[in-house]
Design an enzyme around this catalytic site. Sequence first.
Site, PDB file in Angstrom:
ATOM      1  N   GLY A 113       9.461 134.934  42.919  1.00 55.56           N
ATOM      2  CA  GLY A 113       9.716 134.212  44.175  1.00 55.56           C
ATOM      3  C   GLY A 113       9.759 132.712  43.946  1.00 55.56           C
ATOM      4  CB  ILE A 117       3.975 129.156  47.366  1.00 60.59           C
ATOM      5  CG1 ILE A 117       3.391 128.780  48.728  1.00 60.59           C
ATOM      6  CG2 ILE A 117       2.873 129.198  46.297  1.00 60.59           C
ATOM      7  CD1 ILE A 117       2.519 129.860  49.371  1.00 60.59           C
ATOM      8  CB  SER A 129      -2.476 136.327  52.629  1.00 66.08           C
ATOM      9  OG  SER A 129      -2.597 135.940  53.968  1.00 66.08           O
ATOM     10  CE1 TYR A 152       2.306 138.675  53.947  1.00 70.18           C
ATOM     11  CE2 TYR A 152       0.624 137.862  55.447  1.00 70.18           C
ATOM     12  CZ  TYR A 152       1.354 137.727  54.283  1.00 70.18           C
ATOM     13  OH  TYR A 152       1.137 136.659  53.450  1.00 70.18           O
ATOM     14  CE  LYS A 204       0.637 138.555  50.689  1.00 64.77           C
ATOM     15  NZ  LYS A 204       1.087 138.193  49.338  1.00 64.77           N
ATOM     16  CB  VAL A 263       1.446 127.612  52.750  1.00 64.40           C
ATOM     17  CG1 VAL A 263       1.878 126.544  51.750  1.00 64.40           C
ATOM     18  CG2 VAL A 263       0.173 128.314  52.278  1.00 64.40           C
ATOM     19  CE  LYS A 298      12.608 133.055  53.357  1.00 62.44           C
ATOM     20  NZ  LYS A 298      12.054 133.016  52.006  1.00 62.44           N
TER      21      LYS A 298
HETATM   22  O1  NJP Z   1       7.255 132.181  51.327  1.00 57.14           O
HETATM   23  P1  NJP Z   1       8.829 131.920  51.261  1.00 57.14           P
HETATM   24  P2  NJP Z   1       6.008 131.411  50.672  1.00 57.14           P
HETATM   25  N1  NJP Z   1      12.955 140.041  45.399  1.00 57.14           N
HETATM   26  O2  NJP Z   1       9.385 132.839  52.273  1.00 57.14           O
HETATM   27  C1  NJP Z   1      10.861 135.795  47.291  1.00 57.14           C
HETATM   28  C2  NJP Z   1       1.995 134.150  50.547  1.00 57.14           C
HETATM   29  N2  NJP Z   1       1.477 133.459  51.723  1.00 57.14           N
HETATM   30  O3  NJP Z   1       6.407 130.574  49.544  1.00 57.14           O
HETATM   31  O4  NJP Z   1      14.662 136.537  46.880  1.00 57.14           O
HETATM   32  C3  NJP Z   1      12.710 138.853  44.825  1.00 57.14           C
HETATM   33  O5  NJP Z   1       9.119 130.463  51.353  1.00 57.14           O
HETATM   34  C4  NJP Z   1      11.848 134.843  47.938  1.00 57.14           C
HETATM   35  O6  NJP Z   1      13.023 134.732  47.144  1.00 57.14           O
HETATM   36  P3  NJP Z   1      14.505 135.252  47.585  1.00 57.14           P
HETATM   37  C5  NJP Z   1       3.140 135.088  50.851  1.00 57.14           C
HETATM   38  O7  NJP Z   1       2.696 136.333  51.334  1.00 57.14           O
HETATM   39  C6  NJP Z   1       2.197 132.524  52.381  1.00 57.14           C
HETATM   40  O8  NJP Z   1       5.239 130.808  51.769  1.00 57.14           O
HETATM   41  O9  NJP Z   1      15.404 134.190  47.033  1.00 57.14           O
HETATM   42  N3  NJP Z   1      12.122 137.834  45.450  1.00 57.14           N
HETATM   43  C7  NJP Z   1      11.084 133.532  47.897  1.00 57.14           C
HETATM   44  O10 NJP Z   1      11.251 132.889  46.659  1.00 57.14           O
HETATM   45  C8  NJP Z   1       3.792 135.195  49.493  1.00 57.14           C
HETATM   46  O11 NJP Z   1       3.185 136.199  48.728  1.00 57.14           O
HETATM   47  C9  NJP Z   1       1.659 131.906  53.515  1.00 57.14           C
HETATM   48  O12 NJP Z   1      14.515 135.379  49.069  1.00 57.14           O
HETATM   49  C10 NJP Z   1      11.763 138.018  46.724  1.00 57.14           C
HETATM   50  C11 NJP Z   1       9.640 133.978  48.054  1.00 57.14           C
HETATM   51  O13 NJP Z   1       9.587 135.395  47.773  1.00 57.14           O
HETATM   52  C12 NJP Z   1       3.538 133.820  48.867  1.00 57.14           C
HETATM   53  O14 NJP Z   1       2.523 133.211  49.640  1.00 57.14           O
HETATM   54  C13 NJP Z   1       0.426 132.264  53.975  1.00 57.14           C
HETATM   55  C14 NJP Z   1      11.969 139.226  47.394  1.00 57.14           C
HETATM   56  C15 NJP Z   1       9.120 133.756  49.461  1.00 57.14           C
HETATM   57  O15 NJP Z   1       9.222 132.417  49.781  1.00 57.14           O
HETATM   58  C16 NJP Z   1       4.746 132.918  48.853  1.00 57.14           C
HETATM   59  O16 NJP Z   1       5.197 132.700  50.181  1.00 57.14           O
HETATM   60  C17 NJP Z   1      -0.277 133.233  53.302  1.00 57.14           C
HETATM   61  C18 NJP Z   1      12.608 140.262  46.682  1.00 57.14           C
HETATM   62  N4  NJP Z   1      12.890 141.454  47.231  1.00 57.14           N
HETATM   63  C19 NJP Z   1       0.256 133.825  52.176  1.00 57.14           C
HETATM   64  N5  NJP Z   1      11.498 139.093  48.662  1.00 57.14           N
HETATM   65  C20 NJP Z   1       2.384 130.863  54.307  1.00 57.14           C
HETATM   66  N6  NJP Z   1       3.519 130.354  53.843  1.00 57.14           N
HETATM   67  O17 NJP Z   1       1.893 130.465  55.382  1.00 57.14           O
HETATM   68  C21 NJP Z   1      11.017 137.841  48.776  1.00 57.14           C
HETATM   69  O18 NJP Z   1      -1.475 133.570  53.773  1.00 57.14           O
HETATM   70  N7  NJP Z   1      11.170 137.184  47.610  1.00 57.14           N
END
Ligand code: NJP
Length: 251
Positions: A9, A14, A142, A157, A161, A192, A199
Amino acid sequence: KNRVALVTGASVGIGAAVARALVQHGLKVVGCARSVDKIEKLAAECESAGYPGVLIPYKCDLSVEEEILSMFSAIKTLHQGVDVCINNAGLARPEPLLSGKTEGWRTMIDVNILAVSICTREAYQSMKERNIDDGHIININSMGGHRVIPESVVHFYSATKYAVTALTEGLRQELREAKTHIRATCISPGLVETGFAFKLHDNDPERAAATYESIRCLKAEDMANAVIYVLSAPPHVQIGDIQMRPTEQMS
Ligand code: NJP
């Protein structure tokens, strides 16, 4: 020798911040996601900052096991294997328990649980076959993995987690049984500021924006700093879980 890190990701949010920080701290990084064009832009940015060829973009849909396995084969060819695996990719779909769609639940299970497990197994096997004893597996969890978030759209969700919490602790135990010093760590954030909520509420961007405007949120860079801290702990120190919330977050 530079250590090799896989960041899942890594296209945005992040994961992108973590990939950038690892490059700056001297690791070779493979960043994967479906939107590989965004990782290519990040790689170009790293190149301009004086780190040419250090971040390798890899296109991978983590909900497809064959794609994950092909990625690990490619990493083996390119860099022999991985020393650090950052399981960061994750998503939330707005599917409550009383009315949610099974497909939305399945997508969360595939990425938040199964892909984390497959990457963990493959990363461990890659370390084992090269006698890497100081590897590290870091799961971006999370606060919702430690307490049920009081919002029905994210109960499922939160359940995925909770699974990450159990998997990380189980992994820690299996690593001890395997008599290796490879470490396992969770980093568990509250809100964050990334595209995550947009999304989740893709039919209601105002609600997503309001989530981030309600308080001063954590930044992706705060998470990257936590990853660097975890990796820089001396070999006898294993950080189990970092829970990190915005100062102003209530729940
Ligand atoms: O989320 P976002 P964050 N295959 O949506 C990838 C946790 N967290 O950075 O494929 C491959 O900006 C997606 O890539 P793409 C959260 O649960 C967050 O905030 O190009 N990749 C993108 O790079 C997660 O575990 C918050 O769409 C896939 C990334 O995932 C982590 O932090 C709070 C995919 C998501 O980027 C990173 O989240 C919390 C696939 N099938 C926990 N599906 C918060 N932001 O508030 C998704 O408690 N990705």
